[in-house]
Design a protein around this motif. Structure first.
Motif: not given
Length: 208
Positions: A90-93, A106-115, A121-124
């Protein structure tokens, strides 16, 4: 930890005190918060590179540092710079606060990926080596905690700075206690700082 390297479009949020993650702000006399104090840097990110799975930057995994993107790398490798302490969707906040010792987010945008798909989301993150701006008094990190120092930034706002005076701005107040209500701060309190969510959202600060 898989040995292969994985990368994705990632934005680094180096937040001194962001409201969404418990940023600090001066409380007015009636207890209402003034505007949030924030300082964010969001470098541009290239298109995602295929080859990673659905657990990109899961808890315990490590990232490299880069000027425009971050790459997942083996924690034992020479490029490893920071480890994921917590990972939320989800979103930060809108999600949980990062742990107090978080150095950056780190803010991580949703992306298509292999598999599969990398979820938004976000990583602390916690640096593998010093400095640790998220430590109490160090002058950075996404949260304001007991032991941090702040200075008046104007407009009813405060921002963190290093307690030892090594930052660009000298400290004016130090957060000495976190309480659930300002009435529980000690008599020496000169400033009430909003710490964010949790059971003790008010910081009691004294002059330094």
């Amino acid at each position: 930890m898989r040995g292969r390297r994985r990368s994705v479009g990632v934005v680094a949020w180096t937040l001194t005190a962001a409201l969404a993650l418990g940023g600090c702000q001066i409380l007015s006399s009636d207890g209402a918060g003034a505007g949030p104090s924030t300082a964010a840097r969001t470098p541009s990110s290239p298109a995602p590179v295929p080859g990673f799975g659905t657990d990109f930057l899961a808890v315990g995994e490590c990232s490299s540092f880069g000027t425009t993107s971050f790459t997942e790398v083996p924690c034992a490798g020479e490029r490893a710079a920071a480890r994921v302490g917590a990972r939320y969707d989800g979103k930060i906040g809108e999600g949980p606060l990062c742990p107090p010792a978080t150095d950056f987010v780190l803010h991580i945008g949703e992306q298509p990926a292999h598999g599969g798909t990398v979820r938004r989301g976000y990583a602390c993150m916690r640096n593998l080596q010093p400095p640790h701006p998220g430590d109490p008094g160090a002058g950075g990190g996404p949260r304001t905690v007991v032991g941090d120092c702040v200075y008046g930034a104007g407009g009813g706002q405060v921002r963190e700075t290093a307690c030892d005076g090594s930052g660009a701005r000298k400290p004016q107040y130090k957060v000495v206690r976190a309480v659930d209500d300002r009435s529980k701060c000690p008599a020496s309190t000169a400033l009430y700082v909003q710490l964010g969510g949790g059971p003790h959202p008010v910081g009691c600060a004294r002059p330094v």
